[in-house]
Enzyme design. Structure first.
Site, PDB file in Angstrom:
ATOM      1  N   ASP A   4     -37.444 -48.664 -67.281  1.00 16.35           N
ATOM      2  CA  ASP A   4     -36.857 -49.909 -67.814  1.00 16.35           C
ATOM      3  C   ASP A   4     -36.302 -50.184 -68.650  1.00 16.35           C
ATOM      4  O   ASP A   4     -36.481 -51.578 -68.466  1.00 16.35           O
ATOM      5  CB  ASP A   4     -38.413 -48.338 -69.359  1.00 16.35           C
TER       6      ASP A   4
ATOM      7  N   LYS B 152     -37.403 -41.990 -64.386  1.00 15.08           N
ATOM      8  CA  LYS B 152     -38.137 -42.097 -65.962  1.00 15.08           C
ATOM      9  C   LYS B 152     -38.261 -40.294 -66.006  1.00 15.08           C
ATOM     10  O   LYS B 152     -38.912 -39.987 -66.503  1.00 15.08           O
ATOM     11  CB  LYS B 152     -39.479 -42.367 -65.902  1.00 15.08           C
TER      12      LYS B 152
ATOM     13  N   TYR C  99     -49.094 -42.749 -55.598  1.00 17.87           N
ATOM     14  CA  TYR C  99     -49.964 -43.776 -54.676  1.00 17.87           C
ATOM     15  C   TYR C  99     -50.495 -42.068 -53.713  1.00 17.87           C
ATOM     16  O   TYR C  99     -51.450 -42.919 -52.561  1.00 17.87           O
ATOM     17  CB  TYR C  99     -49.287 -44.443 -54.223  1.00 17.87           C
TER      18      TYR C  99
ATOM     19  N   ASP D 228     -42.856 -50.113 -56.537  1.00 14.82           N
ATOM     20  CA  ASP D 228     -43.380 -51.428 -55.542  1.00 14.82           C
ATOM     21  C   ASP D 228     -42.948 -52.744 -57.251  1.00 14.82           C
ATOM     22  O   ASP D 228     -42.853 -53.480 -57.233  1.00 14.82           O
ATOM     23  CB  ASP D 228     -44.316 -50.935 -55.856  1.00 14.82           C
TER      24      ASP D 228
ATOM     25  N   ASP E 287     -40.655 -56.168 -56.459  1.00 11.42           N
ATOM     26  CA  ASP E 287     -40.962 -57.620 -57.125  1.00 11.42           C
ATOM     27  C   ASP E 287     -40.754 -58.728 -57.599  1.00 11.42           C
ATOM     28  O   ASP E 287     -40.444 -59.342 -57.691  1.00 11.42           O
ATOM     29  CB  ASP E 287     -42.757 -57.165 -57.602  1.00 11.42           C
TER      30      ASP E 287
END
Ligand code: NAD
Length: 359
Positions: A222, A190, A135, A246, A250
């Site tokens: 994942d 990851k 970001y 992020d 959620d």
């Protein structure tokens, strides 16, 4: 105790009004000042984070934030979009540590889309790094078509990047937080595919040497996404980068019944913080008086705890929220058969009533 109140857009104004109502019902003296942010600030001043708003935020002990954004701003240049206000506040105030507790209140086990036995008693803390990662990477951009339009572009790119100090400090925050809980940290990365996250994993492992009393395990993002719905209670503290955090937070919000229940705190090194619900401005329900204000009210409780050193008042708010849920009051997002559906303001009033009943 100076609080900058930044309601923002959409349901932001409705839910922040309820949190302010709750704060005013405590026997504490706050200096609260309200300012425009996001689309509302763009409409009034041509910028989503006007200098006056930023200066107010910098001069305050804490920021109570609603939400920003609306589809009508989607065509603006990216630096002028409402969401840039949050990124600007995070960057300018150095708010690098985002705490997102996902707690399933026993009254809401049936509001979640998961089986009650999977989530009953759930209490996990997701710690998301906030000021690095893709970001904030450079370069970012796109190869535009000859007329400058995005639709004709052949390529777009953003760069994923972390520095050593950024990873070290968020790892320390996670290990310190775990010391106050069940002393377990899962670092999500990851590393099998991305260099940035092999770096992340190595540094978290290094920092862990200073915290031998805390157990650390590593998990690919994942798999973490899958485990969060398969066996969420296996987690305690989860620490991860900006983008993975992020998405996972959620996902975790739905374990609690609704995104309308999930508070958050974003802190800098001196515990100055921005407190906001984890959800957005929900343009689909804005202005209808039906939004759930509890995530914002619980964010105000986190503000009292982390930035204003008022633990007792934080616990009072959390207890009042539990009381209201126990009474069966529900906004539409957490409604289930046999409970009483209420609107945003009624929910805020009920929390205030439960607070005053504590005396
Ligand atoms: P959203 O979180 O606003 O809404 C997702 C869904 O959840 C919607 O159906 C909405 O009605 C529901 N919802 C959200 N909060 C609720 C609440 N308190 N009570 C009941 N239902 C609630 O996400 P979105 O629709 O993807 O985004 C809408 C806008 O918000 C976009 O402009 C987005 O960029 C922005 N956004 C802002 C923030 C922020 O301010 N921190 C975070 C996420 C999204």
């Amino acid at each position: 105790m100076k609080i900058a109140v930044l309601p923002g857009d959409g349901i932001g104004t409705e839910i922040v009004a309820e949190a302010v109502k709750v704060l005013n019902a405590l026997d504490l003296k706050f200096e609260m000042e309200t300012a425009l942010v996001g689309g509302a600030a763009y409409d009034a001043h041509g910028h989503p984070l006007p200098e006056a708003t930023l200066n107010l935020a910098k001069a305050s002990d804490a920021i109570l934030f609603g939400a920003v954004g609306d589809w009508k701003y989607d065509t603006l240049d990216r630096p002028l979009r409402p969401e840039q206000a949050i990124l600007g506040l995070r960057k300018n105030l150095g708010l690098f540590a985002n705490f997102r507790p996902a707690i399933c209140y026993k009254e809401l086990v049936n509001a979640s889309s998961l089986k009650p036995e999977l989530i009953a008693g759930l209490d996990i803390l997701i710690i998301r790094e906030l000021t690095g990662d893709i970001y904030f990477g450079q370069p970012r951009g796109r190869r535009v078509s000859p007329d400058g339009a995005f639709a004709g572009a052949e390529e777009a790119f953003d760069t994923m990047r972390y520095t050593r100090p950024e990873i070290e400090r968020i790892a320390r925050v996670a290990f310190e937080a775990a010391r106050k809980r069940s002393k377990r940290v899962t670092s999500v990365d990851k590393a099998n595919v991305l260099e940035t996250f092999q770096f992340w994993k190595d540094i978290v492992t290094e920092v862990h040497k200073d915290y031998p009393d805390v157990a650390l395990d590593h998990m690919y993002v994942d798999n973490a996404a899958m485990q969060l719905v398969k066996e969420p209670k296996r987690f305690d503290v989860v620490v991860t980068g900006n983008m993975f955090g992020d998405i996972l937070s959620d996902e975790a919000s739905m374990l609690t019944g609704s995104i309308g229940m999930l508070p958050s705190a974003s802190l800098n090194a001196s515990n100055q913080g921005l407190y906001e619900p984890s959800h957005g401005s929900a343009p689909d329900i804005a202005g209808k008086g039906v939004a759930n204000p509890l995530a914002t009210i619980l964010s105000a409780a986190m503000m009292l705890r982390f930035s204003l050193n008022q633990e007792a008042a934080a616990v009072r708010i959390e207890d009042a929220v539990k009381k209201v849920l126990a009474l069966g009051l529900r906004t539409g997002d957490i409604y289930s058969e046999g409970t009483t559906q209420v609107g945003t303001a009624q929910m805020g009033d009920a929390v205030v009533k439960a607070l005053s009943a504590q005396h």
